[in-house]
Design an enzyme around this catalytic site. Structure first.
Site, PDB file in Angstrom:
ATOM      1  N   HIS A 177       0.833  -1.080   0.121  1.00 14.95           N
ATOM      2  CA  HIS A 177       0.060   0.025   0.101  1.00 14.95           C
ATOM      3  C   HIS A 177       1.121   1.364   0.048  1.00 14.95           C
ATOM      4  CE1 HIS A 177       0.700  -0.500   4.489  1.00 14.95           C
ATOM      5  NE2 HIS A 177       0.746   0.745   4.442  1.00 14.95           N
ATOM      6  N   GLU A 190      -3.778   4.273   2.032  1.00  9.11           N
ATOM      7  CA  GLU A 190      -4.067   4.570   3.588  1.00  9.11           C
ATOM      8  C   GLU A 190      -3.967   5.923   3.901  1.00  9.11           C
ATOM      9  OE1 GLU A 190      -1.016   3.166   6.027  1.00  9.11           O
ATOM     10  OE2 GLU A 190      -2.246   3.327   7.927  1.00  9.11           O
TER      11      GLU A 190
END
Lengths: 119, 119
Positions: free
Chosen positions: B64, B115
């Site tokens: 991520h 995120e």
């Protein structure tokens, strides 16, 4: 080229242009944040170097990360000495910013394709 | 914890420690560069949230990207208004740095798990 403005929460504003890079087989959009750049890439033309990535990842995904280095040949030599494999013939080529770049083998970086670029 | 020093070409020096985070089901190493952080993550314990990623990507890979934001609830609301799906119940939880985080659906970001973290 499609210049646009993006206003994101947090106060940054970036000028966004898509640029055809036939020499690299991609169309790029660079989003410049205060301390990094996000590069969006799309295949351009036959035999694009990212065509296989999209075959394997039809939804897209993260393709590579790029680190800026002061001296690309010194960085290459240090990485090779540490056991990393350099892709191609090991000689830097001009990348999407017109600066010398090299790519490192994903198998030597936990599956991550790593680019280094002369600052 | 395994404190170590890394001296990389380019002059940065980073203190590297691996930290067990049983609440998050991962062991993390943060490498602090001048303008970003690289997070290395390894599954910890049963039912680690990254176990499936490693099943699908046995060689590892990029998991991520994380963007710091000034106000995580304002960022969430702006992203939702723009059509992005927020994972879970949409309420921020404390992440690996003990700060509130949220994750966004990869399908809404060209296959990239995103995120956001309160600065």
């Amino acid at each position: 080229m499609t210049p646009r403005k993006i206003d994101a929460q947090g106060g940054f504003t970036a000028a966004v242009m898509s640029v055809c890079q036939p020499d690299h087989g991609v169309t790029t959009v660079f989003i410049t944040l205060p301390n990094t750049k996000i590069e969006l890439i799309e295949p351009l033309g036959e035999g694009s170097p990212i065509a296989k990535f999209l075959e394997r990842n039809p939804d897209g995904g993260m393709h590579h990360v790029c680190y800026e280095v002061e001296d690309i040949r010194a960085a290459r030599n240090a990485l090779k000495a540490a056991g990393a494999r350099v892709l191609g013939d090991g000689e830097p080529r001009n990348g999407a910013h017109g600066k010398p770049v090299l790519f490192l083998h994903p198998k030597d970086f936990s599956g991550t394709l790593v680019e280094i670029e002369q600052r």
